[in-house]
Design a protein around this motif. Structure first.
Motif, PDB file in Angstrom:
ATOM      1  N   ALA A 199       2.320  -4.892  -4.799  1.00  0.00           N
ATOM      2  CA  ALA A 199       1.853  -4.756  -3.415  1.00  0.00           C
ATOM      3  C   ALA A 199       2.863  -5.360  -2.440  1.00  0.00           C
ATOM      4  O   ALA A 199       3.043  -4.863  -1.321  1.00  0.00           O
ATOM      5  CB  ALA A 199       0.485  -5.416  -3.246  1.00  0.00           C
ATOM      6  N   ASP A 202       5.484  -2.844  -1.985  1.00  0.00           N
ATOM      7  CA  ASP A 202       4.986  -1.764  -1.119  1.00  0.00           C
ATOM      8  C   ASP A 202       5.056  -2.165   0.356  1.00  0.00           C
ATOM      9  O   ASP A 202       5.428  -1.350   1.211  1.00  0.00           O
ATOM     10  CB  ASP A 202       3.543  -1.414  -1.487  1.00  0.00           C
ATOM     11  N   ARG A 246       1.028   9.038   5.685  1.00  0.00           N
ATOM     12  CA  ARG A 246       1.297   8.585   4.319  1.00  0.00           C
ATOM     13  C   ARG A 246       1.442   7.068   4.266  1.00  0.00           C
ATOM     14  O   ARG A 246       0.887   6.400   3.389  1.00  0.00           O
ATOM     15  CB  ARG A 246       2.578   9.247   3.814  1.00  0.00           C
ATOM     16  N   ARG A 249      -1.921   5.327   4.751  1.00  0.00           N
ATOM     17  CA  ARG A 249      -2.706   5.299   3.504  1.00  0.00           C
ATOM     18  C   ARG A 249      -2.152   4.252   2.537  1.00  0.00           C
ATOM     19  O   ARG A 249      -2.923   3.556   1.861  1.00  0.00           O
ATOM     20  CB  ARG A 249      -2.693   6.684   2.848  1.00  0.00           C
ATOM     21  N   ALA A 250      -0.831   4.159   2.468  1.00  0.00           N
ATOM     22  CA  ALA A 250      -0.219   3.161   1.579  1.00  0.00           C
ATOM     23  C   ALA A 250      -0.609   1.746   2.000  1.00  0.00           C
ATOM     24  O   ALA A 250      -0.900   0.886   1.159  1.00  0.00           O
ATOM     25  CB  ALA A 250       1.298   3.319   1.587  1.00  0.00           C
ATOM     26  N   GLU A 252      -3.305   0.888   3.588  1.00  0.00           N
ATOM     27  CA  GLU A 252      -4.722   0.713   3.257  1.00  0.00           C
ATOM     28  C   GLU A 252      -4.884   0.351   1.785  1.00  0.00           C
ATOM     29  O   GLU A 252      -5.703  -0.504   1.426  1.00  0.00           O
ATOM     30  CB  GLU A 252      -5.497   1.993   3.580  1.00  0.00           C
ATOM     31  N   ASP A 253      -4.092   0.982   0.913  1.00  0.00           N
ATOM     32  CA  ASP A 253      -4.131   0.644  -0.509  1.00  0.00           C
ATOM     33  C   ASP A 253      -3.719  -0.813  -0.733  1.00  0.00           C
ATOM     34  O   ASP A 253      -4.321  -1.531  -1.545  1.00  0.00           O
ATOM     35  CB  ASP A 253      -3.202   1.571  -1.296  1.00  0.00           C
ATOM     36  N   VAL A 254      -2.685  -1.248  -0.011  1.00  0.00           N
ATOM     37  CA  VAL A 254      -2.232  -2.638  -0.142  1.00  0.00           C
ATOM     38  C   VAL A 254      -3.322  -3.594   0.338  1.00  0.00           C
ATOM     39  O   VAL A 254      -3.571  -4.633  -0.280  1.00  0.00           O
ATOM     40  CB  VAL A 254      -0.927  -2.859   0.648  1.00  0.00           C
ATOM     41  N   ARG A 255      -3.976  -3.236   1.447  1.00  0.00           N
ATOM     42  CA  ARG A 255      -5.053  -4.102   1.961  1.00  0.00           C
ATOM     43  C   ARG A 255      -6.164  -4.259   0.924  1.00  0.00           C
ATOM     44  O   ARG A 255      -6.717  -5.350   0.744  1.00  0.00           O
ATOM     45  CB  ARG A 255      -5.622  -3.527   3.265  1.00  0.00           C
ATOM     46  N   ARG A 256      -6.491  -3.167   0.233  1.00  0.00           N
ATOM     47  CA  ARG A 256      -7.523  -3.267  -0.814  1.00  0.00           C
ATOM     48  C   ARG A 256      -7.060  -4.175  -1.948  1.00  0.00           C
ATOM     49  O   ARG A 256      -7.853  -4.938  -2.504  1.00  0.00           O
ATOM     50  CB  ARG A 256      -7.858  -1.864  -1.343  1.00  0.00           C
ATOM     51  N   GLU A 257      -5.774  -4.090  -2.268  1.00  0.00           N
ATOM     52  CA  GLU A 257      -5.231  -4.968  -3.310  1.00  0.00           C
ATOM     53  C   GLU A 257      -5.309  -6.434  -2.875  1.00  0.00           C
ATOM     54  O   GLU A 257      -5.666  -7.317  -3.664  1.00  0.00           O
ATOM     55  CB  GLU A 257      -3.783  -4.571  -3.599  1.00  0.00           C
TER      56      GLU A 257
END
Length: 448
Positions: A199, A202, A246, A249-250, A252-257
């Motif tokens: 992460a 990223d 894009r 979205r990436a 947002e994925d990091v925030r979830r991690e």
């Protein structure tokens, strides 16, 4: 912008007056449009920006086209002014005046230097491209208006498209960059850093991409413009947000991690305690299985007893590593380790329970045979046959086998079956079959 009427015969006075009125309205509409284009925020931004790529190329030709538009408009204004002057000479225009007016209003009275059109890269009214070799071009007022309409539409399209991209993307990129900065600070606080956690890598890549994207959008907005299919209206289309979407979205994925890592930080101690408990229960179960195996080997003869493995030292080492990660606040490493350990610990406890069940199976069989033997003895006693010599003999033989160590289960089972058959014969019932005989209460069932 409007169109004039096609050419015709010599116009009469009413036709001239109507044409001049229409041309006056057109002149006013054209001037209003040109002034609006001149004051358009997008055009002013294009004038002051350091442009690159397709935007720089199109702005060079668009600037020349706007200059040519004003040249055409000035020529149009001059012809209209001349026509009005001729019509104003006298109340009732002479034929010579009408012929001159017809030539102005329906002929080709406008002459534009070829160099002006060439500078704008504009096609001539007769087709082809204006070039340095063309000294001048002649236009009718109708053709000139058509030409101004074309140049105006293409110029406005370019200006509106650039302005739409600049109005939409940089602000959104800035907002996303601000969110990226907040997420990066939070990630750093929980140990999610580049080179140490995916992460973190990223976040570093998203930062580079957004920085480059903003520079490209500012210098070359038309590279991020998607024209609407089948639309000929100026500015028909929308900004291309593919790259922005894009990266959003990436992020947002990091925030979830990061949220998952934060959740680990909040309940890490409870999860580690839970893991210790599960592994401790697995160890105790394996210890019980090892003890039971020794008992089975001592009490049961002629049977296969599975080997019991030792405690899982690798899991204990990983649990110690997890505790170490927690002490040093390495939450980003603790998160995946705990998830893997929790599944492995549950699997280990299940394996230990299965091992205990497999090891104690012979003892369970012996207990079942003992219970069956005692049940049939009780049945015999109820029928007053407890002293029957055959039954006593077979009962004692089966009992000695089941209560002696080591116990031969196969021989003991056969002894119990022989006792069952003898009981059945004395009671007038058909002898049972292993697994299908009548139970001591007269019912047939498994294990009788």
């Amino acid at each position: 912008m409007a169109d004039t009427d096609p050419a015709g015969p010599v116009m009469d006075r009413d036709e001239v007056d109507r044409a001049l009125a229409r041309l006056g309205q057109e002149h006013e509409a054209i001037e209003t449009s040109l002034l609006a284009l001149q004051d358009h925020a997008g055009r002013r931004l294009l004038e002051g920006a350091r442009l690159t790529g397709v935007t720089a190329e199109r702005w060079t030709s668009t600037e020349a086209a706007i200059t040519l538009l004003w040249t055409y408009f000035d020529a149009y204004t001059d012809v209209l002014r001349t026509a009005r002057d001729i019509r104003a000479r006298r109340r009732w225009s002479s034929r010579e005046d009408l012929v001159e007016l017809t030539e102005l209003l329906r002929g080709e009275p406008v002459t534009v230097a070829g160099s002006a059109a060439a500078t704008a890269g504009a096609p001539t009214p007769h087709g082809g491209q204006a070039g340095p070799g063309v000294l001048s071009e002649r236009y009718s007022l109708s053709a000139l208006v058509d030409r101004m309409n074309e140049l105006y539409a293409s110029s406005l399209d370019m200006v509106v498209a650039a302005d739409a991209v600049w109005s939409a993307l940089p602000a959104r990129i800035d907002l996303l960059s601000a969110e990226l900065h907040r997420t990066s600070r939070l990630a750093h606080s929980v140990g999610v850093r580049p080179g140490e956690h995916p992460a973190g890598d990223d976040l570093e890549r998203i930062t580079r991409t957004l920085t480059k994207l903003r520079e490209q959008v500012v210098s070359d907005p038309l590279a991020f413009w998607k024209p609407a299919e089948g639309s000929s209206a100026p500015g028909g289309g929308k900004p291309d947000t593919t790259v922005y979407d894009r990266e959003a979205r990436a992020l947002e994925d990091v925030r979830r991690e990061i949220d998952a890592v934060l959740a680990v930080r909040q309940d890490a101690e409870k999860r580690i305690v839970r893991l210790r408990d599960v592994l401790s229960r697995a160890d105790r179960t394996l210890a019980e299985a090892r003890t039971a195996r020794g008992e089975v080997l001592a009490k049961i003869a002629a049977t296969e007893v599975p080997v019991v493995s030792g405690p899982p030292t690798a899991l204990q080492e990983q649990l110690s590593t997890a505790a170490e990660y927690r002490r040093h606040a390495q939450w980003h490493r603790l998160s995946p380790l705990l998830e893997a350990l929790e599944q492995k610990a549950e699997d280990e406890l299940l394996r230990a329970r299965e091992s205990l069940t497999a090891v104690t199976a012979p003892l369970a069989v012996r207990a079942e045979l003992r219970g069956r033997l005692d049940a049939y003895k009780a049945k015999v006693s109820r029928h007053g046959l407890a002293e029957d010599p055959l039954l006593v003999e077979r009962y004692e033989k089966a009992r000695r086998m089941l209560w002696s160590a080591p116990c031969d289960l196969r021989a003991a089972e056969q002894a119990v079956l022989r006792y069952q058959h003898a009981v059945a014969e004395l009671l007038g019932a058909a002898p049972g079959v292993p697994g299908q005989g009548a139970g001591p209460d007269g019912r047939r069932g498994p294990g009788t």
